[in-house]
Scaffold this motif. Structure first.
Motif, mmCIF file in Angstrom:
data_model
loop_
_atom_site.group_PDB
_atom_site.id
_atom_site.type_symbol
_atom_site.label_atom_id
_atom_site.label_comp_id
_atom_site.label_asym_id
_atom_site.label_seq_id
_atom_site.Cartn_x
_atom_site.Cartn_y
_atom_site.Cartn_z
ATOM 1 N N PHE A 57 0.836 -1.198 0.000
ATOM 2 C CA PHE A 57 0.000 0.000 0.000
ATOM 3 C C PHE A 57 0.872 1.250 0.000
ATOM 4 O O PHE A 57 2.080 1.182 0.264
ATOM 5 N N ARG A 78 -3.635 4.155 1.030
ATOM 6 C CA ARG A 78 -4.294 3.775 -0.210
ATOM 7 C C ARG A 78 -3.996 2.300 -0.477
ATOM 8 O O ARG A 78 -2.841 1.913 -0.643
ATOM 9 N N HIS A 79 -5.043 1.498 -0.479
ATOM 10 C CA HIS A 79 -4.904 0.052 -0.582
ATOM 11 C C HIS A 79 -5.764 -0.468 -1.737
ATOM 12 O O HIS A 79 -6.881 0.016 -1.933
ATOM 13 N N GLY A 81 -7.479 -3.068 -2.032
ATOM 14 C CA GLY A 81 -8.623 -3.877 -1.622
ATOM 15 C C GLY A 81 -8.247 -5.330 -1.434
ATOM 16 O O GLY A 81 -7.154 -5.771 -1.788
ATOM 17 N N ALA A 82 -9.166 -6.092 -0.866
ATOM 18 C CA ALA A 82 -8.872 -7.485 -0.547
ATOM 19 C C ALA A 82 -10.153 -8.315 -0.570
ATOM 20 O O ALA A 82 -11.257 -7.780 -0.677
ATOM 21 N N LYS A 115 -4.918 -9.950 -0.857
ATOM 22 C CA LYS A 115 -4.991 -8.661 -1.550
ATOM 23 C C LYS A 115 -5.416 -8.844 -3.004
ATOM 24 O O LYS A 115 -5.036 -9.800 -3.668
ATOM 25 N N SER A 149 -12.128 -1.848 6.284
ATOM 26 C CA SER A 149 -11.342 -2.401 7.391
ATOM 27 C C SER A 149 -11.025 -1.375 8.467
ATOM 28 O O SER A 149 -11.026 -1.695 9.661
ATOM 29 N N CYS A 154 -7.827 4.523 6.219
ATOM 30 C CA CYS A 154 -7.487 3.604 5.136
ATOM 31 C C CYS A 154 -8.687 3.400 4.220
ATOM 32 O O CYS A 154 -9.827 3.317 4.687
ATOM 33 N N ASP A 155 -8.435 3.318 2.901
ATOM 34 C CA ASP A 155 -9.544 3.136 1.954
ATOM 35 C C ASP A 155 -9.740 1.672 1.556
ATOM 36 O O ASP A 155 -10.475 1.369 0.618
ATOM 37 N N GLU A 156 -9.103 0.745 2.284
ATOM 38 C CA GLU A 156 -9.234 -0.671 1.953
ATOM 39 C C GLU A 156 -10.670 -1.157 2.129
ATOM 40 O O GLU A 156 -11.306 -0.918 3.154
ATOM 41 N N ILE A 158 -12.781 -4.824 1.982
ATOM 42 C CA ILE A 158 -12.622 -6.271 1.960
ATOM 43 C C ILE A 158 -13.956 -6.900 1.548
ATOM 44 O O ILE A 158 -14.969 -6.706 2.216
#
Length: 224
Positions: A57, A78-79, A81-82, A115, A149, A154-156, A158
């Motif tokens: 990330f 900035r991630h 996603g998962a 991920k 999450s 964080c923009d992740e 899941i």
């Protein structure tokens, strides 16, 4: 100089905050940004720069304008996603992975997850991660829900799926992943979640979703 910087940036110091939260309203559930009042809560991005680039990330620093006109700094992870998979055997056992987490300095017990690669279909990623981490293939995979999450920084997102019709093939974890796999009674996992012994967020959500679905199905059958 210090005073001028303080007047430009605002990071939560309440010394000169003069606004209050909206008064509590008894109402039906209204999702975010669907309430006309939400427009008065929005922050306007002014700039965004990459502060740090990592393997999984990035951390970006944003300058934003607050609803009252002041400026603030927001550090955002900035991630890409998962996905996470609630994998259930025909006997009612859930597939869990045991993995050492450096951030917590201990082994955790979690549902399989991984991920997304940029542009990857989450459904395909769920099948891939399930096979890689556990060696399981699924006859059927169904979408359950999507969770943020840790949306404070964080923009992740899941995406959680349920996998059934499992068959064991051969696992193929990443080069830096060392995993043990357990098949546990779902009711035992739910009890551990309710007792506070499971801390991993996606696993908590996945277990409680399964428990809720099970109870609703049983209730519907009793009504019939």
């Amino acid at each position: 100089m210090r005073d001028s910087v303080a007047s430009f940036t605002f990071d939560g110091d309440r010394d000169d905050a003069d606004h209050v939260s909206g008064a509590p309203v008894e109402r039906e559930l209204v999702l975010g940004s669907e309430d006309p009042r939400d427009a008065s809560l929005e922050e306007r991005p002014l700039s965004e720069d990459v502060a740090w680039t990592g393997r999984i990330f990035n951390v970006n620093r944003l300058q934003v304008e607050l609803p009252d006109g002041r400026h603030a700094v927001r550090d955002v992870v900035r991630h890409p996603g998962a996905v996470a998979i609630v994998a259930l055997t025909d006997e009612g056992r859930i597939c869990l992975v045991r993995q050492y987490r450096t951030a917590l300095d201990r082994v955790t017990v979690e549902i399989p997850a991984g991920k997304l690669t940029p542009g990857e279909d989450p459904l395909e990623a769920a099948s891939r991660e399930l096979l890689e981490e556990t060696g399981m293939t699924a006859g059927k995979i169904a979408f359950l829900t999507t969770i943020a999450s840790s949306d404070g920084f964080c923009d992740e997102l899941i995406h959680i799926y349920m996998a059934t019709g499992l068959e064991f093939s051969k696992s193929s974890p990443d080069a830096d992943e060392f995993i043990n796999v357990d098949l546990v009674e779902l009711s035992e996992l739910v009890d551990a979640v309710l007792d506070g012994r499971i801390e991993d967020a996606k696993t908590v959500v996945g277990a409680l979703l399964c428990d809720s679905i099970s109870h609703r199905l049983n209730f519907s059958q009793e009504e019939e």
